[in-house]
Every structure is written in structure tokens, then in C-alpha cells.
Design a protein around this motif. Structure first.
Motif, PDB file in Angstrom:
ATOM      1  N   ALA A   1       0.752  -0.906   0.101  1.00  0.00           N
ATOM      2  CA  ALA A   1       0.336   0.331  -0.208  1.00  0.00           C
ATOM      3  C   ALA A   1       0.802   1.694  -0.033  1.00  0.00           C
ATOM      4  CB  ALA A   1      -0.488   0.065   0.805  1.00  0.00           C
TER       5      ALA A   1
ATOM      6  N   ASP B   1       4.458   2.797  -1.327  1.00  0.00           N
ATOM      7  CA  ASP B   1       4.929   2.150  -2.300  1.00  0.00           C
ATOM      8  C   ASP B   1       6.135   3.371  -2.923  1.00  0.00           C
ATOM      9  OD1 ASP B   1       7.291   1.128  -4.330  1.00  0.00           O
ATOM     10  OD2 ASP B   1       6.078  -0.412  -4.152  1.00  0.00           O
TER      11      ASP B   1
ATOM     12  N   VAL C   1       5.582   4.999  -6.827  1.00  0.00           N
ATOM     13  CA  VAL C   1       4.325   5.578  -7.684  1.00  0.00           C
ATOM     14  C   VAL C   1       4.794   6.647  -8.075  1.00  0.00           C
ATOM     15  CG1 VAL C   1       2.426   4.703  -6.075  1.00  0.00           C
ATOM     16  CG2 VAL C   1       3.686   6.696  -6.113  1.00  0.00           C
TER      17      VAL C   1
ATOM     18  N   ASP D   1       9.171   8.481  -5.354  1.00  0.00           N
ATOM     19  CA  ASP D   1       8.326   9.278  -5.557  1.00  0.00           C
ATOM     20  C   ASP D   1       8.720   9.305  -3.587  1.00  0.00           C
ATOM     21  OD1 ASP D   1       6.322  11.533  -4.607  1.00  0.00           O
ATOM     22  OD2 ASP D   1       5.938  11.651  -6.496  1.00  0.00           O
TER      23      ASP D   1
ATOM     24  N   GLY E   1       7.513  11.767  -1.479  1.00  0.00           N
ATOM     25  CA  GLY E   1       6.482  12.590  -1.146  1.00  0.00           C
ATOM     26  C   GLY E   1       6.102  11.984   0.609  1.00  0.00           C
ATOM     27  N   ALA E   2       5.626  10.681   0.329  1.00  0.00           N
ATOM     28  CA  ALA E   2       4.690   9.850   1.317  1.00  0.00           C
ATOM     29  C   ALA E   2       6.028   9.624   2.909  1.00  0.00           C
ATOM     30  CB  ALA E   2       4.083   9.006   1.239  1.00  0.00           C
TER      31      ALA E   2
ATOM     32  N   LYS F   1       8.742  13.754   4.689  1.00  0.00           N
ATOM     33  CA  LYS F   1       9.133  14.969   4.937  1.00  0.00           C
ATOM     34  C   LYS F   1       9.267  14.283   6.434  1.00  0.00           C
ATOM     35  CE  LYS F   1       5.034  16.457   3.867  1.00  0.00           C
ATOM     36  NZ  LYS F   1       3.501  16.912   4.072  1.00  0.00           N
TER      37      LYS F   1
ATOM     38  N   SER G   1      -1.722  12.646   7.349  1.00  0.00           N
ATOM     39  CA  SER G   1      -1.959  12.410   5.710  1.00  0.00           C
ATOM     40  C   SER G   1      -3.376  12.497   5.714  1.00  0.00           C
ATOM     41  CB  SER G   1      -1.360  11.344   4.768  1.00  0.00           C
ATOM     42  OG  SER G   1      -1.330  10.631   4.165  1.00  0.00           O
ATOM     43  N   GLY G   2      -3.672  13.295   4.416  1.00  0.00           N
ATOM     44  CA  GLY G   2      -5.240  13.606   4.649  1.00  0.00           C
ATOM     45  C   GLY G   2      -5.550  13.930   3.226  1.00  0.00           C
TER      46      GLY G   2
ATOM     47  N   ARG H   1      -4.699  18.162  -0.836  1.00  0.00           N
ATOM     48  CA  ARG H   1      -4.489  17.954  -2.294  1.00  0.00           C
ATOM     49  C   ARG H   1      -5.336  17.193  -2.778  1.00  0.00           C
ATOM     50  NH1 ARG H   1       0.898  16.677  -1.343  1.00  0.00           N
ATOM     51  NH2 ARG H   1       0.874  16.436  -3.124  1.00  0.00           N
TER      52      ARG H   1
ATOM     53  N   HIS I   1      -5.186  12.685  -3.806  1.00  0.00           N
ATOM     54  CA  HIS I   1      -3.509  12.215  -4.408  1.00  0.00           C
ATOM     55  C   HIS I   1      -2.821  11.659  -3.710  1.00  0.00           C
ATOM     56  CE1 HIS I   1      -2.538  13.804  -0.637  1.00  0.00           C
ATOM     57  NE2 HIS I   1      -1.207  13.893  -0.398  1.00  0.00           N
ATOM     58  N   ILE I   2      -2.928  10.376  -3.234  1.00  0.00           N
ATOM     59  CA  ILE I   2      -2.357   8.539  -2.798  1.00  0.00           C
ATOM     60  C   ILE I   2      -3.016   8.353  -3.578  1.00  0.00           C
ATOM     61  CG2 ILE I   2      -2.240   7.887  -0.615  1.00  0.00           C
ATOM     62  CD1 ILE I   2      -2.607  10.241   1.311  1.00  0.00           C
ATOM     63  N   ILE I   3      -1.967   7.820  -4.206  1.00  0.00           N
ATOM     64  CA  ILE I   3      -2.384   6.559  -5.378  1.00  0.00           C
ATOM     65  C   ILE I   3      -2.303   5.121  -4.549  1.00  0.00           C
ATOM     66  CG2 ILE I   3      -2.277   5.743  -7.834  1.00  0.00           C
ATOM     67  CD1 ILE I   3      -2.866   8.442  -7.590  1.00  0.00           C
TER      68      ILE I   3
ATOM     69  N   PRO J   1      -0.747   1.927  -5.204  1.00  0.00           N
ATOM     70  CA  PRO J   1      -0.189   1.593  -6.346  1.00  0.00           C
ATOM     71  C   PRO J   1      -0.420   0.094  -6.615  1.00  0.00           C
ATOM     72  CG  PRO J   1       0.734   1.886  -3.871  1.00  0.00           C
ATOM     73  CD  PRO J   1      -0.104   1.938  -3.811  1.00  0.00           C
TER      74      PRO J   1
ATOM     75  N   ASP K   1       5.138   8.795   9.062  1.00  0.00           N
ATOM     76  CA  ASP K   1       4.824   8.810   7.722  1.00  0.00           C
ATOM     77  C   ASP K   1       4.635   8.087   6.707  1.00  0.00           C
ATOM     78  OD1 ASP K   1       4.437  10.610   5.532  1.00  0.00           O
ATOM     79  OD2 ASP K   1       6.306  11.853   5.665  1.00  0.00           O
TER      80      ASP K   1
ATOM     81  N   THR L   1       0.135   7.349   5.505  1.00  0.00           N
ATOM     82  CA  THR L   1      -0.016   6.782   3.602  1.00  0.00           C
ATOM     83  C   THR L   1      -0.790   5.528   3.149  1.00  0.00           C
ATOM     84  OG1 THR L   1       2.130   8.644   3.463  1.00  0.00           O
ATOM     85  CG2 THR L   1       0.769   7.142   1.812  1.00  0.00           C
TER      86      THR L   1
END
Ligand code: ADP
Ligand code: MG
Length: 347
Positions: free
Chosen positions: A114, A116, A119, A171, A173-174, A177, A241-242, A246, A257-259, A261, A285, A289
């Protein structure tokens, strides 16, 4: 003689004032913007103004460094270079990159895929779809899914990374940060700060004795417009995470914006916000996600396996109203507005 007295007192007051400025330790806070619009907030509780000034400068240069490495959209970043070249050759990677990659492998395994960070190509397809206001075709998604999967990223013992499929894109991004606020907190600790916290766009980590308060953002109100309650936790991460801040919109329908995978499609598990409490922020984090992707029953199972973390999930219930599901162990740490408190079920 009498008129000298006020002058002497004023002089003493001035000296005490100056002395206090130099030695007084207090709660101190600074905010800077190393990652575009995302504010990074640094708080220390036991520092003089001069110590804190240097703390912030040190944290800032380290955070700048990391933000530059992991910015996929900056063509000059180490990550962009890796994404450009690793399909054709092995690319040397810095220790920070290798470390985050290995941590990502762990979380991919724990979350059954879930989470990865490969993505990237799917994130791009969906963001282009959002701009074009048109859903990607099934054929396009199938093609792109063929180049998503962390097992296609090979790390060699000499610190190099290579993609075994063309057109891949990491990426972080998840998770980046979280890793960045962990590193900022570590810098503060090394500098001698005994109690403090660092927060960047929903990713927070606190260290030192006592408890710390974090707001739980209202998932319905606009970003930063309000909180529905607070979490009072001991040292550790509080990461949210929300999908409310976004999202992309196509034909009137909102997509996260969360995919996922595994399906190639935006996550659609009914969770609008997942807050993870405990552990390090990078872990929290990645986990937060995954909680936006997995079905609720699987998320609950995963949280019970991962004993170090608790979670507060806000979901859209079957009747359309928002409700809260949270770890039993969070109950004594969470204060919610009455309307929200009434919707809580623990697990
Ligand atoms: P935020 O802090 O934006 O709420 P997250 O920590 O959940 O969010 O990270 C979301 C970002 O991570 C996305 O913008 C995208 O770049 C990337 N991403 C999307 N889906 C996944 C996923 N399933 N696994 C790993 N990274 C993802
Ligand atoms: Mg995350």
C-alpha cells in the motif's frame, strides 16, 4: 543625593534586563520555508535567544540540504538525476537516499504494497489527468503500472541504485517530510536542546520530557482553518496524512493525491485523514499514507501488529457523516469537540 536614587535604580533595572536577555531560557519558536509553501516550525523549550538563533540556523541548513536531495520536481536534485539515469545505468546515491530507500522497502513489506515510493509515474498520470479534466484510459494505467514496484529498484553493495524497468520514478513524498523532521529534531538534540519539537506540513515530532500538544485538523474546513481537537502525547511523532488539502477533480468527482500502487488508481477507502502517533516521524509518515490506502479492517490489523504506533482515522461513514475510529490506547491522549467525540469508536 536623593535625585541619584532613581538613576541608580534605572541603571540596575537595565543591567538586570540585559542579563536576562542573555541567560533566560524560554519556549522559543521559529518558522521557515525550505520546501516551497510548506512551513517548517522549530520549537525549543530550554534555550536562550542566542542559543536558539544558532539552533535554527543549523537546523535550517540541514533541512535545506535534505529538501534539495528529495525534491523530485527540481531537475537539479539528486532524486531527479537518479530518476533520469537509473534506467540505463547504476547511479551512485548519497547515504540519505539509500537509507530512505531501505526504510521504504521495510514499509512496503509491512503494508503489503500500500506504501510504495515507486508510484511516481502513477502520480504524474493522475496529476496530468486532473489538469486535462479527463480520466486516464485503462490501457494507459496498465502500461504505467508495469513500471511501478519497489522490487524493480536494485541497490548494490557499493551504494549504487539501478531501475530494472524503463520509465520508473521514485517519489518520496509520503516519507521524506517525516525523515526531514526526524533529522531536524536529531540536530537539535545534538546541539544540546533537551526538549523541543519540529513540525512540517502535518508531520510533527517531539522530544524530551513531558507531553506535547498537537492540533487535529478539521478534515472538512479549508487547510489550517480549524481543529476538531488536540492530541497530548509524549515524545515521538504525530503525523497526519489527509486527502482534504490536496486532491484532483475530474468531472465533479474528487480523487485523492494518494495512489493505491496495487490498482494504479487514487486511494478510495473512505478515510479522509489518518493521524499516526508514536515512533519516528519517517515511519509514522509511511504508515499514515498506507492507512489512506488500505481497507479499514486491514489498517486495524496492521496497527495491532505495529504496537509502537496508534492512529486516529477520520472516515466518511456509510450515511455520509464523518466519524472517528481510533486506537484504544489513544483515548486518554485525545480531546475532541463534543460533536466529534460522539462519533468515536475505538479498536
Ligand atoms: P500528505 O503529507 O501530502 O498528506 P502523504 O505523506 O500521504 O501526504 O504523501 C503523499 C504523497 O506521496 C503524494 O503526493 C505522492 O507524491 C506520494 N504517494 C502517493 N501515493 C503513495 C503511496 N501509495 N505510497 C507512497 N507514496 C505515495
Ligand atoms: Mg506519508
Amino acid at each position: 543625593m536623593r535625585h541619584l536614587l532613581p538613576i541608580a535604580s534605572a541603571g540596575i533595572a537595565l543591567l538586570v534586563g540585559v542579563f536576562l536577555i542573555f541567560v533566560r531560557t524560554d519556549r522559543r519558536e521559529a518558522t521557515f520555508f525550505p520546501m516551497g509553501p510548506i512551513p517548517v516550525k522549530v520549537v525549543a523549550f530550554d534555550r536562550t535567544i542566542f542559543q536558539f538563533h544558532r539552533d535554527v540556523e543549523t537546523v535550517r541548513s540541514r533541512v535545506d540540504e535534505l529538501a534539495r536531495i528529495f525534491n523530485r520536481h527540481d531537475p537539479g536534485s539528486e532524486l531527479a538525476e537518479l530518476n533520469r539515469e537509473a534506467s540505463t545505468k547504476s547511479v551512485p546515491a548519497c547515504p540519505e537516499m539509500r537509507e530512505l530507500l531501505e526504510l521504504s522497502r521495510e514499509w512496503r513489506r509491512k503494508t503489503g504494497g500500500a506504501f510504495d515510493p515507486t508510484v511516481g509515474p502513477l502520480v504524474d498520470v493522475w496529476s496530468e489527468a486532473g489538469e486535462a479534466h479527463e480520466l486516464p484510459t485503462a490501457a494507459k494505467l496498465a502500461e504505467v503500472r508495469g513500471r511501478v514496484g519497489l522490487p524493480f529498484v536494485e541497490s548494490s553493495a557499493d551504494g549504487k541504485i539501478r531501475f530494472s524497468r524503463k520509465g520508473m520514478s521514485l517519489d518520496f513524498g509520503a516519507i521524506a517530510k517525516g525523515a526531514i523532521v526526524d533529522e531536524a529534531a536529531a540536530v537539535l538534540l545534538i546541539r544540546g536542546v533537551r526538549r523541543g519539537l519540529v513540525e512540517a506540513g502535518g508531520d510533527g515530532v517531539a522530544f524530551g520530557p513531558g507531553t506535547f500538544q498537537f492540533g487535529i485538523q478539521d478534515p472538512v474546513a479549508k487547510a489550517g482553518a480549524g481543529i476538531i481537537g488536540t492530541i497530548e502525547a509524549e515524545a515521538g511523532a504525530v503525523v497526519t496524512s489527509g486527502s482534504y488539502e490536496r486532491f484532483i477533480e475530474i468531472a465533479g468527482k474528487r480523487f485523492s493525491h494518494i495512489i493505491d500502487p496495487r490498482t494504479g488508481r487514487p486511494a478510495e477507502n473512505g478515510i479522509v485523514s489518518a493521524t499516526v502517533v508514536g515512533g519516528a516521524a519517517a515511519d509514522a509518515d509511511a504508515l499514515a499514507t498506507a492507512l489512506m490506502v488500505l481497507p479499514l479492517s486491514e489498517s486495524i490489523g496492521l496497527l495491532k501488529e505495529q504496537g509502537a504506533f496508534q492512529a486516529l482515522l477520520i472516515r466518511k461513514g456509510d450515511g455520509g457523516a464523518m466519524e472517528i475510529r481510533m486506537s484504544e490506547a489513544l483515548s486518554p491522549k485525545v480531546y475532541l469537540e463534543r460533536r466529534w467525540a460522539a462519533s468515536v469508536q475505538t479498536f
